[in-house]
Write an enzyme that holds these catalytic residues in place. Structure first.
Site, mmCIF file in Angstrom:
data_model
loop_
_atom_site.group_PDB
_atom_site.id
_atom_site.type_symbol
_atom_site.label_atom_id
_atom_site.label_comp_id
_atom_site.label_asym_id
_atom_site.label_seq_id
_atom_site.Cartn_x
_atom_site.Cartn_y
_atom_site.Cartn_z
ATOM 1 N N GLU A 106 -31.363 40.289 26.729
ATOM 2 C CA GLU A 106 -31.335 40.986 25.442
ATOM 3 C C GLU A 106 -31.574 39.954 24.338
ATOM 4 O O GLU A 106 -30.649 39.272 23.904
ATOM 5 C CB GLU A 106 -29.988 41.679 25.227
ATOM 6 C CG GLU A 106 -29.655 42.739 26.263
ATOM 7 C CD GLU A 106 -28.257 43.285 26.062
ATOM 8 O OE1 GLU A 106 -28.091 44.198 25.235
ATOM 9 O OE2 GLU A 106 -27.331 42.780 26.725
ATOM 10 N N LYS B 138 -29.473 39.805 20.858
ATOM 11 C CA LYS B 138 -28.022 39.596 20.798
ATOM 12 C C LYS B 138 -27.679 38.484 19.809
ATOM 13 O O LYS B 138 -28.459 37.547 19.591
ATOM 14 C CB LYS B 138 -27.466 39.235 22.186
ATOM 15 C CG LYS B 138 -27.344 40.420 23.133
ATOM 16 C CD LYS B 138 -26.462 40.081 24.325
ATOM 17 C CE LYS B 138 -24.999 40.023 23.914
ATOM 18 N NZ LYS B 138 -24.103 39.765 25.056
ATOM 19 N N GLU C 72 -26.397 33.575 24.963
ATOM 20 C CA GLU C 72 -26.069 34.991 24.866
ATOM 21 C C GLU C 72 -27.274 35.893 25.131
ATOM 22 O O GLU C 72 -27.106 37.050 25.526
ATOM 23 C CB GLU C 72 -25.484 35.313 23.489
ATOM 24 C CG GLU C 72 -24.010 35.006 23.345
ATOM 25 C CD GLU C 72 -23.140 35.850 24.260
ATOM 26 O OE1 GLU C 72 -23.480 37.022 24.499
ATOM 27 O OE2 GLU C 72 -22.124 35.336 24.747
ATOM 28 N N GLU D 43 -17.302 42.906 33.257
ATOM 29 C CA GLU D 43 -18.418 41.994 33.027
ATOM 30 C C GLU D 43 -18.138 40.692 33.760
ATOM 31 O O GLU D 43 -17.034 40.150 33.697
ATOM 32 C CB GLU D 43 -18.605 41.675 31.537
ATOM 33 C CG GLU D 43 -18.983 42.841 30.654
ATOM 34 C CD GLU D 43 -19.085 42.437 29.185
ATOM 35 O OE1 GLU D 43 -19.320 41.229 28.906
ATOM 36 O OE2 GLU D 43 -18.929 43.308 28.321
#
Length: 495
Positions: free
Chosen positions: A360, A363, A371, A308
């Site tokens: 997303e 999250k 995030e 990542e």
């Protein structure tokens, strides 16, 4: 002539190189040479000269094996794109590698026949079951790997055993489970005749290692030294890379003293000097800290993949479109240049997986509002900024055939007194994503009524435009005219 000990050492080294090359899907030339070397080494000592001759060419092949750019595909969203649309998006952008955090059947079904190389994941909460039971391991491999490994199926290359299981915040909860789980899974893959093709890896957070000052002083956390030695030995013996997640953004976010230009790739006015080596960006410094840590446990040549890496576009002062573009484009250019790092000149990471493909909005925001905003694309597959992935395809291309809800929105009722709206906003934002309204968000300055409409609409779209979800005791109203501060028929989005 070489001594017997030297012969064994050379043989071990060359076999090691052969196993490491198996992680490169495009290293056919090097693998072929490594096999030739191994056959020479296995024969009489006179062939060692020939082996060393071929070894020179092997090193050349290793040096010029290009890094591959892939993406992480997370699915913590209430507005998920159909998996088939996401797969088409990746193919349209020539993205050839994808890392998943689980083994969702719908996602894997969509990846069939795509030609995309896949890393599936075992969530941390499944590690105990897989570690303690061979039957559970066999069942997981059967249901999530073997069934897809057929002609025209899914090209699964890696299984990620846990996700950052050694994270400091977990306080050792998963630490003793990782190796037993890997041993069981390796046996399960072998029984399924897949052990030679699919590799086990453990994505590690960069907090697994540390340095008091400079990269060359890097070492694994003391409580992890023994388990890391065992883990890396296992990875090495099976031809798997060490997978690490590196986030210069978090270093900048968490420290007011961190030099901002050091987080990027255009050079820094605050370089880190480490003996004869000079570091001008945090990525190289972090990477070489890991190289030093691996060297200290005897595996200094271990291949490293970046599981990542990325930069968010919302949720913090340093999280914005221009910074995200600068970081990701700089990273891609840096890695694909094959310059490597001071401790590994000319040898870049074997793969990098950008985090993340899509936003997303479900999250957890405990680490920060950012995030929910790591995506190269918004929730609906529309590129947030121009980016060249270095895959011969120019700028990012948008998703096609995206299914949208009807064009209607929930806004603050202009005929109502809004003084009692606070609790309604809290309710809406406790379910829907309102992080762009907060400090560091792009919608932070749209005014009180704008904030209310944004929150109401986000909740309304989350509830699939159920008319009751826009009531808010009469403070909300449905409109079919696109409000000036909402540009989407899904989550509220300011212009």
């Amino acid at each position: 002539p070489p001594t017997s000990l030297e012969s064994r050492t050379i043989a071990h080294s060359l076999r090691l190189h052969k196993s490491l090359l198996q992680i490169h899907s495009n290293a056919a030339c090097a693998l072929e040479i490594a096999i030739k070397i191994e056959s020479l080494v296995d024969m009489a000592a006179p062939n060692l000269a020939k082996a060393l001759f071929w070894g020179f060419f092997l090193e050349r092949c290793i040096l010029f094996v290009d890094s591959a750019v892939g993406v992480n595909w997370g699915t913590l969203s209430s507005h998920k794109l159909p998996p088939s649309v996401v797969v088409d998006l990746m193919r349209e952008n020539k993205i050839g590698k994808v890392k998943l955090f689980d083994a969702d059947p719908e996602v894997l079904w969509a990846l069939r026949g795509s030609g995309i190389e896949v890393m599936v994941g075992i969530p941390n909460d499944l590690l105990a079951a897989v570690a303690s039971s061979v039957a559970a391991s066999d069942q997981w491999v059967g249901q999530n790997v073997s069934r897809y490994m057929v002609k025209g199926g899914v090209d699964i290359r890696y299984v990620a055993v846990g996700n950052e299981p050694f994270l400091t915040n977990y306080q050792g909860r998963y630490q003793s489970l990782v190796l037993p789980a890997m041993l069981n899974l390796q046996q399960s893959l072998a029984r399924a005749n897949l052990a030679g093709y699919i590799k086990l890896v453990v994505p590690c957070n960069a907090d697994a290692y540390q340095s008091a000052s400079v990269p060359s002083q890097g070492a694994f956390r003391p409580e992890l030294t023994q388990i890391m030695t065992q883990l890396v030995s296992f990875l090495n013996s099976n031809g798997s890379p060490f997978v690490v997640n590196i986030y210069p953004f978090l270093s900048l976010y968490q420290s007011a003293d961190f030099p901002q230009d050091y987080a990027f790739f255009e050079g820094s006015s605050h370089p880190v000097v480490d003996g004869q080596n000079v570091y001008y960006n945090a990525f190289d410094g972090n990477f070489d800290t890991l190289v030093a840590a691996l060297s200290k446990i005897g595996y200094g040549q271990m291949p490293i993949a970046i599981g990542e890496v990325g930069w968010p576009t919302e949720g913090a002062p340093s999280a914005n479109l221009s910074a995200a573009r600068a970081f990701n484009q700089g990273l891609i250019s840096h890695v694909l240049s094959n310059k490597g790092t001071p401790l590994r000149p000319g040898i870049p990471p074997v793969d990098i997986y950008l985090f993340s493909l899509l936003d997303e909005e479900q999250k957890n925001i405990l680490p920060g509002n950012f995030e929910r905003h790591w995506g190269l694309y918004s929730f609906d597959g529309q590129a947030k900024y121009p980016l060249n992935l270095g895959l011969g395809n120019g700028w990012l291309k948008n998703a096609r055939n995206v299914p949208y809800l009807p064009s209607r929105w929930c806004i603050a009722n202009p005929s109502q007194d809004l003084t009692s709206v606070t609790n309604h906003m809290k309710l809406a934002c406790s379910f829907a994503d309102c992080t762009t309204l907060y400090y560091g968000g792009s919608c932070n300055m749209i005014g009180e009524k704008g904030n209310i409409s944004y929150a109401f609409n986000s909740y309304y779209q989350l509830q699939k435009q159920d008319s009751k979800s826009c009531d808010f005791d009469g403070l909300g109203i449905v409109t079919f005219l696109d409000p000036s501060n909402i540009a989407s028929s899904s989550p509220g989005r300011c212009q």
